[in-house]
Design an enzyme around this catalytic site. Structure first.
Site, PDB file in Angstrom:
ATOM      1  N   ASP A  10       0.864  -1.175   0.000  1.00 41.77           N
ATOM      2  CA  ASP A  10       0.000   0.000   0.000  1.00 41.77           C
ATOM      3  C   ASP A  10       0.907   1.234   0.000  1.00 41.77           C
ATOM      4  O   ASP A  10       2.054   1.162   0.455  1.00 41.77           O
ATOM      5  CB  ASP A  10      -0.870  -0.072   1.260  1.00 41.77           C
ATOM      6  N   ASP A  12      -0.111   4.997   0.820  1.00 39.06           N
ATOM      7  CA  ASP A  12      -0.336   5.989   1.877  1.00 39.06           C
ATOM      8  C   ASP A  12      -0.471   5.311   3.247  1.00 39.06           C
ATOM      9  O   ASP A  12      -1.292   4.414   3.424  1.00 39.06           O
ATOM     10  CB  ASP A  12      -1.596   6.811   1.560  1.00 39.06           C
TER      11      ASP A  12
HETATM   12 MG    MG Z   1      -3.077   3.210   3.169  1.00 35.88          MG
END
Ligand code: MG
Ligand code: ZN
Length: 187
Positions: A10, A12
């Site tokens: 992922d 962010d």
């Molecule tokens: Mg995230």
């Protein structure tokens, strides 16, 4: 033919601080532990693929060019630290967005498995030897939907649903990398 192993990442809240709808490349705050973690994983032969929901495109918070500029700067920062990210997939969609043609229900928005399946196909990846690291329940669900083991990285700003259980709870990507390299997935 031997299949590859991969850590799906992922963006962010895992690689960079989650500042919410990041629009300006200058606003990237890299998680310092992520550099060390990715160097470790690369040295052990893991592919690295970023999979990120970016509904800000569908919602009109930033456009595709701005998103690409942010992603390119992130890739450049890692490259400058000797880390080649093997691929980056993003989902610009959201069904309640306002910007066409991105305001659709798609098969790539996490927890749907579209982005991971694309990577598995392209790089001949064995899900049984591969992992997903994220800070949202949708990342854990994505891992379950695509046969990956999951690391949930705690995010103080996010209310995690305790009924959605990852394989591992960790404080950051470095801790996840340390667990992965001890997991005896050597080839
Ligand atoms: Mg995230
Ligand atoms: Zn999508």
């Amino acid at each position: 033919m031997k299949k590859n192993k991969c850590v799906f990442l992922d963006r962010d809240g895992v690689l960079i601080e989650d500042v919410g709808y990041l629009k300006n490349p200058e606003d990237i705050i890299i998680m310092p532990n992520s550099v060390e973690a990715l160097q470790t994983l690369k040295a052990r032969g893991f592919l690295l693929i970023i999979v990120t929901n970016q509904a800000g495109v569908a919602k009109g918070f930033f456009n595709m060019d701005e998103l690409t500029a942010v992603n390119n700067r992130l890739l450049k920062i890692y490259e400058d630290n000797g880390i080649i990210i093997d691929d980056l997939y993003f989902c610009p969609h959201h069904e309640s967005g306002t910007v066409e043609p991105y305001n659709i229900k798609c098969s790539c928005r996490k927890p749907a498995a579209g982005m991971v399946l694309k990577g598995i196909e392209k790089f001949s990846i064995d899900p049984l030897k591969s992992f997903m690291a994220g800070d949202k329940d949708s990342d854990i669900m994505l891992a379950k939907n695509s046969g990956l083991k999951s690391f949930y990285i705690k995010n103080a700003m996010y209310k995690h649903d305790e009924s959605i259980i990852p394989d591992f709870y960790v404080k950051d990507l470095k801790e996840a990398a340390d667990i992965i390299i001890k997991s005896r997935i050597l080839n």
